[in-house]
Enzyme design. Structure first.
Site, PDB file in Angstrom:
ATOM      1  N   HIS A   7       0.843  -1.203   0.000  1.00 31.44           N
ATOM      2  CA  HIS A   7       0.000   0.000   0.000  1.00 31.44           C
ATOM      3  C   HIS A   7       0.873   1.245   0.000  1.00 31.44           C
ATOM      4  O   HIS A   7       1.852   1.308   0.746  1.00 31.44           O
ATOM      5  CB  HIS A   7      -0.908   0.017   1.230  1.00 31.44           C
ATOM      6  CG  HIS A   7      -1.906  -1.099   1.252  1.00 31.44           C
ATOM      7  ND1 HIS A   7      -3.195  -0.942   0.805  1.00 31.44           N
ATOM      8  CD2 HIS A   7      -1.794  -2.391   1.633  1.00 31.44           C
ATOM      9  CE1 HIS A   7      -3.846  -2.094   0.935  1.00 31.44           C
ATOM     10  NE2 HIS A   7      -3.017  -2.996   1.430  1.00 31.44           N
ATOM     11  N   GLY A 160     -10.280  -2.397   2.914  1.00 38.59           N
ATOM     12  CA  GLY A 160     -11.143  -1.843   3.961  1.00 38.59           C
ATOM     13  C   GLY A 160     -11.595  -2.910   4.937  1.00 38.59           C
ATOM     14  O   GLY A 160     -11.087  -4.028   4.924  1.00 38.59           O
ATOM     15  N   GLU A 190      -8.637 -12.392   5.808  1.00 42.48           N
ATOM     16  CA  GLU A 190      -7.719 -11.748   6.745  1.00 42.48           C
ATOM     17  C   GLU A 190      -8.503 -11.476   8.038  1.00 42.48           C
ATOM     18  O   GLU A 190      -8.312 -12.158   9.027  1.00 42.48           O
ATOM     19  CB  GLU A 190      -7.176 -10.437   6.141  1.00 42.48           C
ATOM     20  CG  GLU A 190      -6.206  -9.696   7.038  1.00 42.48           C
ATOM     21  CD  GLU A 190      -5.881  -8.280   6.525  1.00 42.48           C
ATOM     22  OE1 GLU A 190      -6.652  -7.718   5.730  1.00 42.48           O
ATOM     23  OE2 GLU A 190      -4.843  -7.743   6.958  1.00 42.48           O
ATOM     24  N   ASP A 267       2.904  -5.656   2.405  1.00 37.38           N
ATOM     25  CA  ASP A 267       1.656  -4.972   2.774  1.00 37.38           C
ATOM     26  C   ASP A 267       1.902  -3.482   3.039  1.00 37.38           C
ATOM     27  O   ASP A 267       1.576  -2.654   2.214  1.00 37.38           O
ATOM     28  CB  ASP A 267       0.993  -5.624   3.984  1.00 37.38           C
ATOM     29  CG  ASP A 267      -0.502  -5.358   4.041  1.00 37.38           C
ATOM     30  OD1 ASP A 267      -1.051  -4.851   3.067  1.00 37.38           O
ATOM     31  OD2 ASP A 267      -1.129  -5.684   5.069  1.00 37.38           O
TER      32      ASP A 267
HETATM   33 ZN   LIG Z   1      -3.189  -4.994   2.217  1.00 41.01          ZN
END
Ligand SMILES: [Zn+2]
Length: 323
Positions: A7, A160, A190, A267
């Site tokens: 991200h 989100g 997740e 990530d």
């Molecule tokens: Zn992620």
């Protein structure tokens, strides 16, 4: 090395944030590097998803102008080049960069400029967001992905609060993406369970962000294999958001032994204060990852990349030389 799940905001280092803040005249809560680091990263033993997510607040401040976005992408790619990456896919939600009135398209075009300046290959993944009443914004994101596909953009994602806003509720959106032949990955398995992964596969996801909770259901494991869907696992992040209780429960070996295709990613490298090298080291230290297995994982990342075949072939040659 290749990182497919990264991200933008959560991967900006203190140095990059300070640099853009100076260039763009953005006021930050602190200009002290150590203090800033505390605001944008969590301790290794972080136990709260909330604390983890709060860390994007400061980087978000510097990615609200065209030049800020362009340089955030460019500076990040420069850092990754130094770390030995040959290709990466950077993801962000265009709708989250409109605090100063930019349109989603201006956001995307700025990020593409950053990619074009980079000395390593990269693609952008545009994130649609889970949340109330976001269909129009998300549809705009899908349309932009179509417009700039293979012109800097590689595909789409859904990000989100997964447990609160279920994957199944985004079926209409991803049906549209499918019809437009836009490749996509979806964050699933997740914060929510295996069903979320199953729904994402049904939509036509080529990859799953994290997906580690697929291990809870053998049928979902079979479905991943049958559909040749890759998981983008991110060890530090998965531990810090408590997607698993602890490293002993981390299903890395189990997934590998069952034949699920895995890729290893960071990530949010700055929230987790990690690098791709360190993520592989976690797997070496805790699961006895071998050199051959590491190679296989990196070739998986190449195979799963949102690139056209000729571009993959170029990267394959570099990977063959380096591994
Ligand atoms: Zn992620």
């Amino acid at each position: 090395m290749i990182d497919l799940h990264m991200h933008l905001n959560g991967s900006l280092s203190t140095q990059v944030i300070l640099k853009i803040a100076r260039e763009e005249n953005v006021s930050l809560p602190t200009y002290d590097e150590k203090e800033l680091q505390k605001l944008i990263s969590v301790p290794k033993n972080n136990q709260s998803l909330n604390d983890y997510l709060k860390c994007t607040a400061v980087p978000r401040l510097v990615t609200q102008t065209e030049k800020g976005i362009e340089n955030a992408v460019y500076y990040l790619l420069e850092e990754l080049a130094e770390q030995g990456l040959i290709y990466t896919e950077i993801r962000f939600a265009p709708q989250r960069h409109r605090d100063n009135g930019l349109t989603q398209e201006q956001v995307v075009l700025s990020a593409i400029k950053g990619v074009k300046k980079s000395r390593i290959k990269a693609s952008l993944i545009l994130c649609c967001m889970r949340g109330d009443n976001l269909f129009e914004e998300n549809l705009e994101t899908v349309n932009l992905a179509e417009k700039y596909l293979n012109k800097g953009v590689g595909g789409l994602d859904l990000a989100g609060a997964e447990a609160k806003f279920k994957t199944i509720d985004y079926k209409d959106l991803f049906d549209i993406a499918s019809k437009k032949n836009i490749p996509f990955t979806i964050h699933a398995g997740e914060a929510d369970g295996a069903k979320s992964v199953s729904d994402a596969i049904d939509f036509g996801a080529r990859r799953i962000g994290h997906g580690i909770r697929s291990i809870e259901d053998d049928e979902v494991i079979s479905k991943l294999i049958k559909n040749n869907v890759y998981l983008e696992i991110c060890p530090s992040s998965n531990l810090q958001t408590r997607a698993v209780e602890g490293i002993e429960q981390y299903p890395f070996r189990k997934l590998l032994e069952k034949g699920v295709k895995l890729t290893v990613n960071t990530d949010n490298k700055n929230i987790s204060d990690t690098t791709l090298i360190e993520e592989f080291k976690i797997l070496e230290d805790n699961f006895g990852l071998t050199r051959d297995e590491k190679k296989e994982l990196l070739y998986n990342s190449l195979d799963a990349a949102f690139l056209i075949e000729s571009e993959k072939e170029e990267l394959r040659k570099i990977l063959d030389e380096r591994l």
